[in-house]
Each structure stands twice: as structure tokens, then as C-alpha cells.
Scaffold this active site. Structure first.
Site, PDB file in Angstrom:
ATOM      1  N   CYS A   1     -12.032  20.879  11.124  1.00  0.00           N
ATOM      2  CA  CYS A   1     -12.548  22.313  12.519  1.00  0.00           C
ATOM      3  C   CYS A   1     -10.829  22.035  12.809  1.00  0.00           C
ATOM      4  CB  CYS A   1     -13.151  22.045  13.426  1.00  0.00           C
ATOM      5  SG  CYS A   1     -13.192  23.831  14.714  1.00  0.00           S
TER       6      CYS A   1
ATOM      7  N   GLY B   1     -16.900  32.239   4.541  1.00  0.00           N
ATOM      8  CA  GLY B   1     -17.423  32.471   5.547  1.00  0.00           C
ATOM      9  C   GLY B   1     -16.675  34.005   6.489  1.00  0.00           C
TER      10      GLY B   1
END
Length: 330
Positions: free
Chosen positions: A101, A226
Site C-alpha cells: 500500500c 480490484g
């Protein structure tokens, strides 16, 4: 596909999209078919161990939501290990460690993609979690901090040595964040360096052909999707069909898309309460509405919805107007 001791129905994974991978969405997408493994939202190990109700809510699951991967981020090995044990005790079939991330609030605390600057430390953390639980442990990374420091190939070897069951590679560097295109050649290099460790490719998969290209060009064992799933939740069904039969099914009708939206809302209402369900469905409208054709009035109404009864009334009126007959481009 098998990840450690967990048998998956397909090699297609739903990514842990922060703020969007709630239980309602996961259950709704699973019902469409083609999905092998779904991940939770990004979960703070520290918050989980500290018994934060908000954090623990992110790990809610149910029998229709299996197999489930709980994605954790953190810095301290003992916190990550304790959080992993808690997640397994509450329904997680797989533990995923976020080391990719790039968001500042995560990397500032030395979590997420910050681990890419410390491959040996990242490996020690992964080993601590592997030893703490009996379920498979996977890791999600990026290619490296920047183009001059591509560490994912090395990490694949290090993680395999300490018992990590699979590694997902997002084909961008931390410095790129979400700009530019994913580098499939770099992911292929990770696959080549990984040996028997399964590599899951991730990034810029917005259609079934994109998923097939990821598999063919990189040699990866699976694909994690995603934002492409937020735009079109049928992407798992369609990709699985393309891989198995060489054909993509007809696109869903507007009525089918609206029905999915209703299933999502109803699950949220049961699990989160009516007020929060209204808030969350308003957040998701931009994703759902993008595939419903011209529907400005419908969108405006849903953005102001305050109750389940009002939501169902708005949806029923919209369904009657469209009559469920229009189809939209895939």
C-alpha cells in the site's frame, strides 16, 4: 487452484480495496460465480489487537463469504501475529500481509509499501505470522520502492524460504502510486525468480481479456482484480468463462445489475444496520451507476436515500421504467 491447504474454485481473486471490500459486496460478487478468493478491506493489526470495534467490523464474515483472506498491515511482529490469530479464530481461511500500500497514512508508520525498503525485515515479519497460524499466509507487494530498486524478485525467494504460500505483485512501484501502466514484463521477472511460489498478478485488469493477457504474458498463477470489479462485478464470472470456454457470456441486463445492487444493500442493512447501509450504498453509486446507462434522476435519488424502504421504492420505480429490457455494452 490451491494456496497451501486451501482449495480455490478459480485462480481469480478479489483485491482488498480499502473502503470498498465490505461483506455485502463480497457476498454479492461471489453469487455471480467465477471468484476463487475474496479479500477483506485493509485491516490494521494494531487496531485489531486493541479491540477497536470499527477495525473488527472489517473482518465480519459469514458462511456465504468463504474462503476469505484477511489482509493485515502493521509493523510489530507480535501485533501482526496476534491479529492473524484473531482473524483465523473469526473465520479467515487465509492471512494476507500488506506490503504494497503506497498511501501516506500507512507508509508514514513504516507499514504497507515501506516494507519494500527492508526486504530482510519484511521476511522476518512474514515468518512470524507464518509461525503464528495454521492457515496459509500470503503477501501483497509492489515491484519495489522505485524503478532503481526492484525488490519483488528477491522477496519472492525470501518469502518462499519462510513458508509464505503465495505472493501477489502489483505491477507498479511505490513511487508510481496509481499512475502509469502496470509493467507486465517486471511481473514476469518475479514469476521467473519465484520458483514454486505461486505469483498472483495485479493491476490494470479491467476486462476478461486484460486478465488473460496478465496470465499469458507473465506466467503468473492467478489474477487479483480490484477496481475492475467495482466497475463490473461480473468480471470474475466472465473471465472464468473466457478461460474455460474461450467465450464471454452476454452482458447482464440493467435489471440484473440493479438486483445485484439491491442484494448488496440488503446484506449491508442486516450486517451494518439500515443507516450505515444507506451511507455505504451512496458511496458505491458512482461505481454501480456507470453501467446503468442514462439515469441521472435515479442517481440523484439514491444519493439522498435515508431508509431501506425509500431505497427499495426508488429501485422498484427505476426497474419499472427500464423494464429490465435494455442491455448495455460489456
Amino acid at each position: 487452484m490451491r494456496i497451501g491447504s486451501v482449495e480455490l474454485a478459480s485462480s481469480l481473486w478479489l483485491a482488498p480495496i480499502a473502503g470498498y471490500c465490505d461483506l455485502g459486496f463480497r457476498v454479492a460478487v461471489r453469487a455471480l460465480g467465477g471468484l476463487g478468493l475474496a479479500c477483506t478491506d485493509l485491516v490494521s493489526a494494531r487496531g485489531l489487537v486493541a479491540e477497536s470495534a470499527k477495525t473488527r467490523r472489517l473482518l465480519r464474515t459469514c458462511p456465504a463469504d468463504q474462503p476469505l483472506s484477511a489482509q493485515l498491515f502493521g509493523v510489530e511482529a507480535h501485533e501482526m501475529a496476534d491479529a492473524a490469530r484473531w482473524a483465523v479464530d473469526h473465520g479467515a481461511a487465509v492471512i494476507d500481509l500488506n506490503m504494497g500500500c503506497p498511501v501516506d497514512k500507512v507508509t508514514r508508520c513504516q507499514g504497507g509499501a515501506a516494507w519494500l525498503c527492508d526486504p530482510l525485515g519484511a521476511t522476518r515479519l512474514a515468518e512470524a505470522v507464518v509461525r503464528a497460524v495454521k492457515v496459509p499466509v500470503t503477501v501483497k507487494v509492489r515491484l519495489g520502492p522505485d524503478e532503481d530498486h526492484i525488490v519483488a524478485p528477491r522477496l519472492a525467494g525470501l518469502f518462499a524460504e519462510v513458508g509464505v504460500a503465495a505472493m501477489t505483485v502489483h505491477g507498479r512501484t511505490t513511487a508510481q502510486r496509481f499512475s502509469g501502466k502496470v509493467n507486465l514484463d517486471r511481473i514476469a521477472q518475479v514469476v521467473a525468480a519465484a520458483g514454486p511460489l505461486p505469483i498472483i498478478g495485479n493491476g490494470d485488469v479491467n476486462s476478461p481479456p486484460d486478465a488473460v493477457a496478465m496470465l499469458e504474458r507473465t506466467g503468473c498463477a492467478g489474477v487479483m482484480i480490484g477496481r475492475g470489479a467495482l466497475r463490473d462485478p461480473w468480471i470474475f464470472r466472465d473471465t472464468h468463462a473466457l478461460l474455460c470456454t474461450g467465450r464471454v457470456p452476454p452482458p447482464p441486463s440493467i435489471a440484473e445489475r440493479v438486483a445485484l445492487m439491491v442484494r448488496h444493500f440488503d446484506t449491508l442493512a442486516v450486517m451494518e444496520g439500515e443507516r450505515r447501509a444507506c451511507h455505504m450504498i451512496r458511496q458505491r453509486l458512482s461505481w454501480y451507476g456507470g453501467k446503468l446507462g442514462p439515469c441521472k434522476r435515479f442517481k440523484e435519488q439514491v444519493r439522498q436515500v435515508r431508509s431501506a424502504a425509500e431505497f427499495h421504492h426508488i429501485v422498484e420505480a427505476f426497474a419499472a421504467e427500464t423494464n429490465g429490457s435494455r442491455r448495455i455494452p460489456a
